[in-house]
Design a protein around this motif. Structure first.
Motif, mmCIF file in Angstrom:
data_model
loop_
_atom_site.group_PDB
_atom_site.id
_atom_site.type_symbol
_atom_site.label_atom_id
_atom_site.label_comp_id
_atom_site.label_asym_id
_atom_site.label_seq_id
_atom_site.Cartn_x
_atom_site.Cartn_y
_atom_site.Cartn_z
ATOM 1 N N UNK A 93 -3.950 24.852 -4.746
ATOM 2 C CA UNK A 93 -5.033 25.166 -3.821
ATOM 3 C C UNK A 93 -6.284 25.613 -4.566
ATOM 4 N N UNK A 94 -7.421 25.317 -3.959
ATOM 5 C CA UNK A 94 -8.708 25.762 -4.497
ATOM 6 C C UNK A 94 -8.752 27.277 -4.524
ATOM 7 N N UNK A 95 -8.238 27.891 -3.479
ATOM 8 C CA UNK A 95 -8.257 29.351 -3.358
ATOM 9 C C UNK A 95 -7.562 30.010 -4.550
ATOM 10 N N UNK A 96 -6.353 29.563 -4.869
ATOM 11 C CA UNK A 96 -5.598 30.172 -5.974
ATOM 12 C C UNK A 96 -6.280 29.958 -7.320
ATOM 13 N N UNK A 97 -6.810 28.752 -7.544
ATOM 14 C CA UNK A 97 -7.498 28.468 -8.812
ATOM 15 C C UNK A 97 -8.770 29.309 -8.924
ATOM 16 N N UNK A 141 -19.122 16.953 -8.349
ATOM 17 C CA UNK A 141 -18.761 16.651 -9.739
ATOM 18 C C UNK A 141 -17.652 17.574 -10.243
ATOM 19 N N UNK A 142 -17.535 18.776 -9.680
ATOM 20 C CA UNK A 142 -16.445 19.680 -10.080
ATOM 21 C C UNK A 142 -15.107 19.088 -9.622
ATOM 22 N N UNK A 143 -15.058 18.616 -8.376
ATOM 23 C CA UNK A 143 -13.835 17.978 -7.878
ATOM 24 C C UNK A 143 -13.507 16.720 -8.681
ATOM 25 N N UNK A 144 -14.545 15.976 -9.042
ATOM 26 C CA UNK A 144 -14.320 14.764 -9.840
ATOM 27 C C UNK A 144 -13.757 15.125 -11.210
ATOM 28 N N UNK A 145 -14.253 16.213 -11.792
ATOM 29 C CA UNK A 145 -13.725 16.658 -13.088
ATOM 30 C C UNK A 145 -12.262 17.049 -12.954
ATOM 31 N N UNK A 146 -11.906 17.711 -11.847
ATOM 32 C CA UNK A 146 -10.502 18.070 -11.606
ATOM 33 C C UNK A 146 -9.646 16.806 -11.591
ATOM 34 N N UNK A 157 -13.290 32.011 -3.439
ATOM 35 C CA UNK A 157 -12.953 30.643 -3.022
ATOM 36 C C UNK A 157 -14.136 29.929 -2.364
ATOM 37 N N UNK A 158 -14.924 30.658 -1.570
ATOM 38 C CA UNK A 158 -16.075 30.006 -0.913
ATOM 39 C C UNK A 158 -17.078 29.471 -1.944
ATOM 40 N N UNK A 159 -17.168 30.147 -3.091
ATOM 41 C CA UNK A 159 -18.047 29.664 -4.158
ATOM 42 C C UNK A 159 -17.516 28.344 -4.715
ATOM 43 N N UNK A 160 -16.212 28.290 -4.960
ATOM 44 C CA UNK A 160 -15.614 27.063 -5.493
ATOM 45 C C UNK A 160 -15.753 25.905 -4.504
ATOM 46 N N UNK A 161 -15.575 26.205 -3.210
ATOM 47 C CA UNK A 161 -15.735 25.148 -2.205
ATOM 48 C C UNK A 161 -17.176 24.655 -2.131
ATOM 49 N N UNK A 162 -18.131 25.511 -2.485
ATOM 50 C CA UNK A 162 -19.546 25.142 -2.399
ATOM 51 C C UNK A 162 -20.042 24.393 -3.641
#
Length: 147
Positions: A36-40, A57-62, A48-53
């Protein structure tokens, strides 16, 4: 561009990696170990809201890091399979007939499947309102369809 911290020095991942800030890079790595994004996000100390925002390109890197890791695992498995096949060939060529026979039996079973071993089975079942009974000493199953 400094690529000393880059995961990949060429291709799409390298270009994206260079554009990420430190927290985003740490998140990309942490995301490989969390479903989950939250745990990472919590592991790297961001909300988590920062990571979701963060940008796509961050998701693509993942995704790209996960693909690279999978390719690495596949390469290791291929190398292990080659080593295993070489070892099995050594055993097949063993001077000890029992070792050679067991190695051949193993190779045949793994590549061709084990020979069928028949077992007698008694079974009673209901299939969509139809009672079926199969017994080992009869050629046809007994079917009671209620008629």
């Amino acid at each position: 561009m400094d690529r000393s911290n880059s995961v990949s020095s060429d291709g799409e991942l390298g270009r994206i990696w260079d554009d990420l800030n430190l927290n985003q890079r740490r998140f990309v790595v942490a995301r490989q170990h969390h479903s989950s994004v939250k745990d990472a996000a919590e592991e790297v100390g961001v909300a988590p809201r920062t990571a979701y925002a963060w940008p796509d390109k961050v998701d693509r890197a993942v995704e790209l890091v996960a693909e690279e890791r999978m390719q690495g695992v596949l390469k290791m498995l291929e190398e292990a399979a080659e080593q295993g096949a070489a070892r099995l060939l050594e055993l097949v060529n063993s001077q000890d007939e029992n070792v050679a026979l067991n190695a051949l039996r193993y190779a045949i079973n793994q590549t061709q499947g084990k020979p069928t071993q028949h077992r007698d089975v008694d079974m009673d079942a209901t299939v969509e309102g139809v009672d079926v009974q199969i017994h080992p000493n009869t050629d046809e199953p007994e079917i009671d369809d209620g008629k």
